[in-house]
Design a protein around this motif. Structure first.
Motif, PDB file in Angstrom:
ATOM      1  N   LEU A  11       0.832  -1.212   0.000  1.00  0.00           N
ATOM      2  CA  LEU A  11       0.000   0.000   0.000  1.00  0.00           C
ATOM      3  C   LEU A  11       0.862   1.256   0.000  1.00  0.00           C
ATOM      4  O   LEU A  11       0.577   2.222  -0.719  1.00  0.00           O
ATOM      5  N   TYR A  12       1.926   1.245   0.799  1.00  0.00           N
ATOM      6  CA  TYR A  12       2.830   2.381   0.881  1.00  0.00           C
ATOM      7  C   TYR A  12       3.485   2.656  -0.468  1.00  0.00           C
ATOM      8  O   TYR A  12       3.511   3.798  -0.943  1.00  0.00           O
ATOM      9  N   VAL A  13       4.001   1.606  -1.101  1.00  0.00           N
ATOM     10  CA  VAL A  13       4.681   1.760  -2.391  1.00  0.00           C
ATOM     11  C   VAL A  13       3.708   2.249  -3.457  1.00  0.00           C
ATOM     12  O   VAL A  13       4.028   3.150  -4.237  1.00  0.00           O
ATOM     13  N   ARG A  14       2.524   1.678  -3.478  1.00  0.00           N
ATOM     14  CA  ARG A  14       1.539   2.127  -4.480  1.00  0.00           C
ATOM     15  C   ARG A  14       1.193   3.597  -4.285  1.00  0.00           C
ATOM     16  O   ARG A  14       1.101   4.361  -5.243  1.00  0.00           O
ATOM     17  N   ALA A  15       1.026   4.007  -3.025  1.00  0.00           N
ATOM     18  CA  ALA A  15       0.704   5.410  -2.746  1.00  0.00           C
ATOM     19  C   ALA A  15       1.871   6.320  -3.112  1.00  0.00           C
ATOM     20  O   ALA A  15       1.680   7.366  -3.740  1.00  0.00           O
ATOM     21  N   LYS A  16       3.079   5.915  -2.722  1.00  0.00           N
ATOM     22  CA  LYS A  16       4.269   6.737  -2.992  1.00  0.00           C
ATOM     23  C   LYS A  16       4.498   6.927  -4.490  1.00  0.00           C
ATOM     24  O   LYS A  16       4.873   8.001  -4.935  1.00  0.00           O
ATOM     25  N   LEU A  24       0.945  -1.663 -10.637  1.00  0.00           N
ATOM     26  CA  LEU A  24       1.980  -2.326  -9.850  1.00  0.00           C
ATOM     27  C   LEU A  24       2.105  -3.789 -10.275  1.00  0.00           C
ATOM     28  O   LEU A  24       3.212  -4.311 -10.368  1.00  0.00           O
ATOM     29  N   ALA A  25       0.997  -4.416 -10.578  1.00  0.00           N
ATOM     30  CA  ALA A  25       1.026  -5.805 -11.046  1.00  0.00           C
ATOM     31  C   ALA A  25       1.875  -5.920 -12.308  1.00  0.00           C
ATOM     32  O   ALA A  25       2.708  -6.828 -12.429  1.00  0.00           O
ATOM     33  N   ARG A  26       1.688  -4.998 -13.239  1.00  0.00           N
ATOM     34  CA  ARG A  26       2.488  -5.000 -14.471  1.00  0.00           C
ATOM     35  C   ARG A  26       3.972  -4.828 -14.163  1.00  0.00           C
ATOM     36  O   ARG A  26       4.819  -5.512 -14.741  1.00  0.00           O
ATOM     37  N   GLU A  27       4.276  -3.916 -13.239  1.00  0.00           N
ATOM     38  CA  GLU A  27       5.668  -3.653 -12.863  1.00  0.00           C
ATOM     39  C   GLU A  27       6.333  -4.900 -12.271  1.00  0.00           C
ATOM     40  O   GLU A  27       7.516  -5.136 -12.486  1.00  0.00           O
ATOM     41  N   SER A  31      -0.336 -10.808 -11.706  1.00  0.00           N
ATOM     42  CA  SER A  31      -1.676 -10.376 -12.085  1.00  0.00           C
ATOM     43  C   SER A  31      -2.231  -9.353 -11.090  1.00  0.00           C
ATOM     44  O   SER A  31      -1.769  -9.261  -9.947  1.00  0.00           O
ATOM     45  N   PHE A  32      -3.237  -8.623 -11.548  1.00  0.00           N
ATOM     46  CA  PHE A  32      -3.952  -7.695 -10.676  1.00  0.00           C
ATOM     47  C   PHE A  32      -4.485  -8.433  -9.455  1.00  0.00           C
ATOM     48  O   PHE A  32      -4.382  -7.957  -8.330  1.00  0.00           O
ATOM     49  N   SER A  33      -5.067  -9.615  -9.682  1.00  0.00           N
ATOM     50  CA  SER A  33      -5.675 -10.354  -8.569  1.00  0.00           C
ATOM     51  C   SER A  33      -4.629 -10.770  -7.541  1.00  0.00           C
ATOM     52  O   SER A  33      -4.926 -10.829  -6.349  1.00  0.00           O
ATOM     53  N   ALA A  49       8.534 -13.895  -4.590  1.00  0.00           N
ATOM     54  CA  ALA A  49       7.759 -12.676  -4.827  1.00  0.00           C
ATOM     55  C   ALA A  49       8.205 -11.553  -3.891  1.00  0.00           C
ATOM     56  O   ALA A  49       8.323 -10.395  -4.308  1.00  0.00           O
ATOM     57  N   VAL A  50       8.478 -11.896  -2.648  1.00  0.00           N
ATOM     58  CA  VAL A  50       8.941 -10.894  -1.683  1.00  0.00           C
ATOM     59  C   VAL A  50      10.291 -10.332  -2.122  1.00  0.00           C
ATOM     60  O   VAL A  50      10.507  -9.118  -2.095  1.00  0.00           O
ATOM     61  N   LEU A  51      11.189 -11.201  -2.562  1.00  0.00           N
ATOM     62  CA  LEU A  51      12.494 -10.747  -3.038  1.00  0.00           C
ATOM     63  C   LEU A  51      12.360  -9.850  -4.270  1.00  0.00           C
ATOM     64  O   LEU A  51      13.051  -8.832  -4.384  1.00  0.00           O
ATOM     65  N   ALA A  52      11.464 -10.211  -5.184  1.00  0.00           N
ATOM     66  CA  ALA A  52      11.233  -9.382  -6.375  1.00  0.00           C
ATOM     67  C   ALA A  52      10.686  -8.013  -5.978  1.00  0.00           C
ATOM     68  O   ALA A  52      11.098  -6.985  -6.529  1.00  0.00           O
ATOM     69  N   PHE A  53       9.779  -7.990  -5.016  1.00  0.00           N
ATOM     70  CA  PHE A  53       9.219  -6.724  -4.534  1.00  0.00           C
ATOM     71  C   PHE A  53      10.301  -5.874  -3.874  1.00  0.00           C
ATOM     72  O   PHE A  53      10.380  -4.670  -4.113  1.00  0.00           O
ATOM     73  N   GLU A  54      11.139  -6.505  -3.061  1.00  0.00           N
ATOM     74  CA  GLU A  54      12.223  -5.771  -2.404  1.00  0.00           C
ATOM     75  C   GLU A  54      13.201  -5.189  -3.416  1.00  0.00           C
ATOM     76  O   GLU A  54      13.656  -4.053  -3.260  1.00  0.00           O
ATOM     77  N   LEU A  55      13.513  -5.948  -4.453  1.00  0.00           N
ATOM     78  CA  LEU A  55      14.390  -5.450  -5.511  1.00  0.00           C
ATOM     79  C   LEU A  55      13.740  -4.271  -6.236  1.00  0.00           C
ATOM     80  O   LEU A  55      14.395  -3.263  -6.516  1.00  0.00           O
ATOM     81  N   TYR A  56      12.459  -4.395  -6.522  1.00  0.00           N
ATOM     82  CA  TYR A  56      11.710  -3.310  -7.162  1.00  0.00           C
ATOM     83  C   TYR A  56      11.785  -2.046  -6.305  1.00  0.00           C
ATOM     84  O   TYR A  56      12.050  -0.950  -6.820  1.00  0.00           O
ATOM     85  N   CYS A  57      11.564  -2.191  -4.999  1.00  0.00           N
ATOM     86  CA  CYS A  57      11.618  -1.042  -4.097  1.00  0.00           C
ATOM     87  C   CYS A  57      13.007  -0.416  -4.097  1.00  0.00           C
ATOM     88  O   CYS A  57      13.142   0.809  -4.111  1.00  0.00           O
TER      89      CYS A  57
END
Length: 65
Positions: A11-16, A24-27, A31-33, A49-57
């Protein structure tokens, strides 16, 4: 200050970055779901998935410290 859980981080990343769940799903190449289920806590993300998100951040210069 308490540490953020994964849902709060999403939520924080999407808002920021001013992103919709779909954007964000595309990034993150999911999927959106998947984003929706992570945010609502219906599904726990995999370690991969967590590692991919952390790398994205990290790439977006977003830290949670």
């Amino acid at each position: 200050m308490a540490l953020m859980n994964f849902q709060e981080k999403l939520l924080y990343v999407r808002a920021k970055l001013n992103l919709s769940q779909t954007e964000l799903a595309r990034e993150l190449c999911v999927s959106f779901s998947t984003i929706n289920r992570w945010e609502t806590g219906k599904v726990v993300p995999t370690k991969k998935a967590v590692l991919a998100f952390e790398l994205y951040c990290k790439e977006k210069n977003i830290c949670f410290n």
